[in-house]
Design a protein around this motif. Structure first.
Motif, mmCIF file in Angstrom:
data_model
loop_
_atom_site.group_PDB
_atom_site.id
_atom_site.type_symbol
_atom_site.label_atom_id
_atom_site.label_comp_id
_atom_site.label_asym_id
_atom_site.label_seq_id
_atom_site.Cartn_x
_atom_site.Cartn_y
_atom_site.Cartn_z
ATOM 1 N N LYS A 87 54.796 31.534 30.604
ATOM 2 C CA LYS A 87 55.260 32.519 31.584
ATOM 3 C C LYS A 87 54.986 33.957 31.129
ATOM 4 C CE LYS A 87 59.267 32.535 34.687
ATOM 5 N NZ LYS A 87 60.644 32.049 34.811
ATOM 6 N N TYR A 88 55.130 34.188 29.822
ATOM 7 C CA TYR A 88 54.934 35.541 29.296
ATOM 8 C C TYR A 88 53.902 35.507 28.168
ATOM 9 C CZ TYR A 88 59.510 35.722 31.595
ATOM 10 O OH TYR A 88 60.535 35.606 32.496
ATOM 11 N N PRO A 89 52.639 35.233 28.518
ATOM 12 C CA PRO A 89 51.623 34.999 27.480
ATOM 13 C C PRO A 89 51.254 36.248 26.671
ATOM 14 C CG PRO A 89 50.626 35.019 29.663
ATOM 15 C CD PRO A 89 52.095 35.089 29.878
ATOM 16 N N ASP A 90 51.410 37.422 27.264
ATOM 17 C CA ASP A 90 50.933 38.634 26.581
ATOM 18 C C ASP A 90 52.027 39.358 25.807
ATOM 19 O OD1 ASP A 90 48.448 38.166 27.733
ATOM 20 O OD2 ASP A 90 49.030 39.242 29.574
ATOM 21 N N THR A 91 53.246 38.861 25.888
ATOM 22 C CA THR A 91 54.351 39.563 25.222
ATOM 23 C C THR A 91 55.126 38.603 24.308
ATOM 24 O OG1 THR A 91 55.617 39.192 27.255
ATOM 25 C CG2 THR A 91 54.660 41.367 26.954
ATOM 26 N N GLN A 92 54.369 37.724 23.688
ATOM 27 C CA GLN A 92 54.923 36.775 22.708
ATOM 28 C C GLN A 92 56.062 35.943 23.292
ATOM 29 O OE1 GLN A 92 55.712 38.740 18.966
ATOM 30 N NE2 GLN A 92 53.576 39.330 18.708
ATOM 31 N N GLY A 93 55.912 35.570 24.560
ATOM 32 C CA GLY A 93 56.851 34.629 25.170
ATOM 33 C C GLY A 93 58.110 35.244 25.722
ATOM 34 N N ARG A 94 58.209 36.558 25.705
ATOM 35 C CA ARG A 94 59.445 37.193 26.182
ATOM 36 C C ARG A 94 59.146 38.217 27.276
ATOM 37 N NH1 ARG A 94 61.071 35.853 21.081
ATOM 38 N NH2 ARG A 94 62.471 34.123 21.065
ATOM 39 N N LYS A 95 60.128 38.426 28.138
ATOM 40 C CA LYS A 95 59.992 39.442 29.189
ATOM 41 C C LYS A 95 60.373 40.786 28.594
ATOM 42 C CE LYS A 95 61.023 40.380 33.965
ATOM 43 N NZ LYS A 95 61.519 39.874 35.221
ATOM 44 N N LEU A 96 59.422 41.716 28.600
ATOM 45 C CA LEU A 96 59.633 42.961 27.852
ATOM 46 C C LEU A 96 60.805 43.811 28.356
ATOM 47 C CD1 LEU A 96 56.446 44.832 26.650
ATOM 48 C CD2 LEU A 96 58.308 43.835 25.339
ATOM 49 N N GLY A 97 60.942 43.988 29.655
ATOM 50 C CA GLY A 97 62.028 44.839 30.154
ATOM 51 C C GLY A 97 63.401 44.315 29.743
ATOM 52 N N LYS A 98 63.492 42.992 29.615
ATOM 53 C CA LYS A 98 64.775 42.383 29.257
ATOM 54 C C LYS A 98 64.888 42.110 27.757
ATOM 55 C CE LYS A 98 65.922 40.084 33.622
ATOM 56 N NZ LYS A 98 66.254 38.794 34.232
ATOM 57 N N THR A 99 63.821 42.384 27.029
ATOM 58 C CA THR A 99 63.862 42.216 25.577
ATOM 59 C C THR A 99 63.676 43.600 24.969
ATOM 60 O OG1 THR A 99 62.902 40.015 25.792
ATOM 61 C CG2 THR A 99 62.830 41.010 23.605
ATOM 62 N N PHE A 100 64.772 44.167 24.532
ATOM 63 C CA PHE A 100 64.677 45.536 24.040
ATOM 64 C C PHE A 100 65.623 45.748 22.854
ATOM 65 C CE2 PHE A 100 68.656 47.587 25.248
ATOM 66 C CZ PHE A 100 69.174 46.712 26.201
ATOM 67 N N GLY A 101 65.363 46.818 22.149
ATOM 68 C CA GLY A 101 66.212 47.156 21.007
ATOM 69 C C GLY A 101 66.679 48.595 21.111
ATOM 70 N N ASP A 102 67.824 48.856 20.522
ATOM 71 C CA ASP A 102 68.334 50.224 20.518
ATOM 72 C C ASP A 102 69.248 50.392 19.294
ATOM 73 O OD1 ASP A 102 68.523 52.658 22.540
ATOM 74 O OD2 ASP A 102 70.448 52.461 21.498
ATOM 75 N N ILE A 103 69.202 51.576 18.721
ATOM 76 C CA ILE A 103 70.042 51.836 17.544
ATOM 77 C C ILE A 103 70.880 53.080 17.806
ATOM 78 C CG2 ILE A 103 70.053 52.217 15.036
ATOM 79 C CD1 ILE A 103 67.146 51.201 14.988
ATOM 80 N N GLY A 104 72.157 53.001 17.455
ATOM 81 C CA GLY A 104 72.982 54.189 17.600
ATOM 82 C C GLY A 104 74.461 53.879 17.711
ATOM 83 N N LEU A 105 75.250 54.945 17.819
ATOM 84 C CA LEU A 105 76.703 54.833 17.906
ATOM 85 C C LEU A 105 77.134 53.982 19.101
ATOM 86 C CD1 LEU A 105 79.557 55.737 17.001
ATOM 87 C CD2 LEU A 105 79.181 57.879 18.244
ATOM 88 N N ALA A 106 76.365 54.072 20.205
ATOM 89 C CA ALA A 106 76.721 53.309 21.412
ATOM 90 C C ALA A 106 76.764 51.805 21.103
ATOM 91 C CB ALA A 106 75.709 53.583 22.524
ATOM 92 N N GLY A 107 75.905 51.344 20.199
ATOM 93 C CA GLY A 107 75.885 49.931 19.822
ATOM 94 C C GLY A 107 77.207 49.514 19.193
ATOM 95 N N HIS A 108 77.775 50.402 18.381
ATOM 96 C CA HIS A 108 79.071 50.103 17.761
ATOM 97 C C HIS A 108 80.167 50.038 18.815
ATOM 98 C CE1 HIS A 108 82.302 49.913 14.912
ATOM 99 N NE2 HIS A 108 82.855 50.968 15.453
ATOM 100 N N TRP A 109 80.136 50.965 19.754
ATOM 101 C CA TRP A 109 81.133 50.934 20.840
ATOM 102 C C TRP A 109 80.992 49.655 21.659
ATOM 103 C CZ3 TRP A 109 80.034 56.633 22.722
ATOM 104 C CH2 TRP A 109 80.604 57.526 21.819
ATOM 105 N N LEU A 110 79.751 49.243 21.888
ATOM 106 C CA LEU A 110 79.515 48.008 22.645
ATOM 107 C C LEU A 110 80.130 46.807 21.930
ATOM 108 C CD1 LEU A 110 75.828 48.094 23.938
ATOM 109 C CD2 LEU A 110 77.866 47.654 25.292
ATOM 110 N N LYS A 111 79.889 46.763 20.614
ATOM 111 C CA LYS A 111 80.428 45.641 19.830
ATOM 112 C C LYS A 111 81.963 45.651 19.874
ATOM 113 C CE LYS A 111 80.201 42.669 16.110
ATOM 114 N NZ LYS A 111 79.435 41.462 15.931
ATOM 115 N N LEU A 112 82.541 46.847 19.782
ATOM 116 C CA LEU A 112 84.007 46.952 19.873
ATOM 117 C C LEU A 112 84.492 46.518 21.258
ATOM 118 C CD1 LEU A 112 85.288 50.253 18.209
ATOM 119 C CD2 LEU A 112 85.991 47.933 17.682
ATOM 120 N N THR A 113 83.759 46.917 22.290
ATOM 121 C CA THR A 113 84.125 46.533 23.657
ATOM 122 C C THR A 113 84.111 45.020 23.790
ATOM 123 O OG1 THR A 113 83.122 48.561 24.467
ATOM 124 C CG2 THR A 113 83.554 46.858 26.112
ATOM 125 N N LEU A 114 83.064 44.389 23.261
ATOM 126 C CA LEU A 114 82.963 42.934 23.333
ATOM 127 C C LEU A 114 84.137 42.281 22.601
ATOM 128 C CD1 LEU A 114 79.132 42.333 22.769
ATOM 129 C CD2 LEU A 114 80.377 42.328 24.916
#
Lengths: 45, 484
Positions: B438-465
Motif C-alpha cells: 500500500k505504501y511502497p515508497d515510504t517504507q510501508g507507512r503513510k507519511l502524514g500519519k507517521t510523524f515525529g515531534d520533540i518538545g515540551l508539548a510531548g511531555h504535556w501530552l504524556k501527562l494528559t494521557l
C-alpha cells in the motif's frame, strides 16, 4: 556531547507559548490518527 | 444469559471488562480473574523509576471498582484451559488458583461461555542469566514495584556522584529477543534529564544497549517519518537526540549474561563483549505463561491453543522476511479451534516479528520481537468485547476487526519530567505493521500519519494521557468517550 539541535529549534521546543499551540495541534492530530478508525486487511472478508 | 470470563486485568483485560459491563445487561455475568489486586497505568512507570511519581499515583485497587460496577473479580491466576470441560464439568472452564486470602492455594474450575485471555506477557528475566531486578546493580521498570526499586538504585548512584564519584549507566534491552525498546528509550532520556537536574550529569557516562540493528527500530523495523518540514528515518531522529544529550549507544547486541555490574553480550558480528555499569535498567524478554490445555478426555491439546502466546486468526505459516505481509496479522483475535476464546492485547501469538530477523555469525538470533504497547492492546480488547456482544445479540459474523496492519499507534515518549522544563518525543505510526504494498515508497507507512515531534508539548501530552486513561480506567462519568 554534540550540539545537534540548533538554538532556534531548542527555543521552539522549550517555549511554553509556542508549545501550548503545538500541544493543541498534536492532541488533535494524534486523536485523528488513533481514533480515526481501524479495520482488517484481508480482501476476501 | 452469558458468562464472560476475562483472564488478566491489565490494559487489555480491564478495557474488555469495562466495555462488556457497560454494554451488556446485568443478566449477563462479566468476571475478571487476575492475580494482581491493582490496576496500574504502566506507561507512567518511567516516572516512578526516576522518583518523580509515587506508585500510588499510577494505580488503584480493582476490587472496590468492580464491586461497584457489578463486575465479578477473583484474585487468582489461571493454571490450565479446558475448552471442552471434562468428565465432571460439561461446560468449558479455566482452572484457577487463588493467590491471596483464606482461599490461597485453592483451585477452582471457572466455567465460561466466552473467554478473553488477556494475560499479557510473562516477564522472562530467567532467559538472561543474572538478570534479576534489584540484583547485580540491574533494575527493571516493567512493574511499579520494579520501578520503585529502580529509583532506589538510581538515587543511590546519584548520591554517590554528588560525592564526586563517576558512574556508568547502562539502559536498554536485556536479551537478544527483547522488545519494548520504547520504554527503555523513555527511561534513558528521563534518567539523563534527572542527572542534569541533580547537577551530576558531568559525572555520568550514559550508554544505550539494544538488539536493534539501528537506533529507532523500536521492534517495528524503524520508520520513515515526517519531522517538521523534513522527512527522516527514525534512526536519524533518535541519533540526533542521543548525540545532543551525550548518550553513547551500542546496537546489534544481544545481552546474554549479567554479573555484578557487568553486562555480557554478543554482537551480530559474532563478537563477545562486555560493558561495565554502576546502574543498569534492562528490559527482559517477554514470553507466554506456559499454560497447558486439555480436552474433555484430559488429553493435552496445548498446541491447539498456544504457540508460546495464544493462537488466533493469524497466518502462522513459516515464511521468509521477504514474504511477510500485513495479511498475516490477526483481525479478530479469535482462536481458530475454539471460537468462544479470544486473545487481544499482548496475549496473542504474533505470526512473526516486524523487524527484519537477523542472526549472528554464531547462530544467535539478535533482533527485536514485535512491540506490545498499550494503545493497540486497548483497541483490540474493545473490538473483541464488541464482537462478543454482537454474538450474544445474535449476529453470526465478527464485524469488528482491527489488524495491526491497519491501525495507528502513538508513542508519546517522555524525554524528561517537569511541567515547564519537561520534554517529550512524540511519534505516531500508521500502520503499526508496515504495508509495503500500500505504501511502497515510504517504507510501508503513510507519511502524514507517521510523524515525529520533540518538545515540551510531548511531555504535556504524556501527562494528559496519564490522567485521562486513569480517569477512564476508574470508569468515572463519560469514561467511554475517551478513545483507546
Amino acid at each position: 556531547m554534540t550540539q545537534r539541535i540548533s538554538k532556534t529549534k531548542r527555543f521552539i521546543m522549550t517555549n511554553p507559548i509556542i508549545q501550548f499551540f503545538k500541544y493543541i495541534y498534536l492532541s488533535l492530530k494524534i486523536l485523528v490518527i488513533v481514533a480515526g478508525g481501524h479495520g482488517g486487511t484481508r480482501k476476501n472478508i | 444469559m452469558a458468562k464472560i470470563v476475562i483472564l488478566g486485568a491489565g490494559i487489555s483485560g480491564h478495557v474488555a471488562a469495562t466495555h462488556l459491563r457497560r454494554k451488556l445487561s446485568k443478566n449477563h455475568e462479566v468476571l475478571v480473574v487476575s492475580p494482581n489486586s491493582n490496576y496500574q497505568w504502566i506507561p507512567s512507570n518511567i516516572w516512578v523509576g526516576i522518583g518523580r511519581m509515587k506508585s500510588e499515583q499510577i494505580l488503584f485497587p480493582l476490587a472496590p471498582l468492580y464491586k461497584k460496577k457489578k463486575i465479578g473479580f477473583k484474585q487468582a491466576k489461571a493454571v490450565s484451559f479446558h475448552p471442552e470441560g471434562d468428565s465432571e464439568v460439561d461446560k468449558p472452564y479455566v482452572l484457577i488458583e487463588y493467590v491471596i486470602g483464606e482461599n490461597k492455594g485453592n483451585f477452582e474450575k471457572v466455567t465460561y461461555d466466552y473467554l478473553i485471555n488477556a494475560t499479557g506477557p510473562k516477564l522472562a528475566f530467567d532467559m538472561t542469566e543474572g538478570l534479576i531486578p534489584g540484583k547485580n546493580k540491574v533494575y527493571s521498570v516493567c512493574t511499579y514495584g520494579h520501578a520503585e526499586h529502580a529509583w532506589q538504585g538510581l538515587n543511590k548512584v546519584i548520591q554517590q556522584m554528588k560525592q564526586g564519584k563517576k558512574a556508568k549507566i547502562l539502559i536498554g534491552t536485556g536479551h537478544a529477543k527483547s522488545t519494548c525498546q520504547g520504554a527503555a528509550f523513555e527511561y534513558i532520556l528521563n534518567v539523563e534529564k534527572e542527572l542534569r537536574r541533580h547537577k551530576v550529569r558531568d559525572k555520568a557516562e550514559i550508554t544505550w544497549i539494544a538488539n536493534e540493528y539501528q537506533l529507532g527500530d523500536f521492534g517495528m523495523d524503524g520508520m520513515l517519518l515526517s519531522y517538521g518540514n523534513n522527512i527522516m528515518k527514525s534512526s536519524e531522529m533518535i541519533e540526533m537526540v542521543f548525540e545532543d544529550r551525550g548518550i553513547k549507544w551500542i546496537t546489534r547486541a544481544g545481552v546474554n549474561k549479567i554479573e555484578d555490574g557487568v553486562a555480557h553480550y554478543e554482537t551480530l558480528d559474532g563478537e563477545y563483549k562486555s560493558e561495565n555499569f554502576d546502574f543498569a535498567m534492562l528490559i527482559p524478554a517477554f514470553s507466554g505463561h506456559g499454560f497447558k490445555a486439555y480436552d474433555k478426555s484430559d488429553n493435552d491439546i496445548t498446541e491447539k491453543l498456544f504457540k508460546g502466546f495464544m493462537l488466533v486468526d493469524a497466518d502462522y505459516t513459516p515464511k521468509p522476511y521477504e514474504q511477510w505481509t500485513v495479511q498475516d496479522w490477526p483481525e479478530t483475535y479469535q482462536n481458530p479451534s475454539y471460537k468462544n476464546i479470544f486473545a487481544p492485547g499482548i496475549a496473542f501469538a504474533p505470526p512473526h516479528a516486524i523487524s527484519k530477523p537477523r542472526v549472528s555469525k554464531n547462530g544467535t538470533s539478535i533482533s527485536p520481537a514485535p512491540p506490545r504497547t498499550g494503545m493497540p492492546s486497548g483497541i483490540t480488547a474493545k473490538l473483541v468485547a464488541e464482537n462478543i456482544i454482537d454474538i450474544i445479540n445474535g449476529k453470526k459474523t465478527l464485524n469488528h476487526r482491527g489488524s495491526l496492519g491497519n491501525m495507528g499507534a502513538a508513542c508519546i515518549a517522555s524525554a524528561g519530567y517537569g511541567l515547564m522544563k519537561g520534554s517529550g518525543v512524540s511519534i505516531t505510526t500508521f500502520p503499526i505493521v508496515p504495508d509495503y504494498v500500500k505504501y511502497p515508497d515510504t517504507q510501508g507507512r503513510k507519511l502524514g500519519k507517521t510523524f515525529g515531534d520533540i518538545g515540551l508539548a510531548g511531555h504535556w501530552l504524556k501527562l494528559t494521557l496519564h490522567y485521562a486513561f486513569l480517569y477512564k480506567a476508574k470508569m468515572k462519568p463519560f469514561w467511554w468517550l475517551i478513545p483507546e
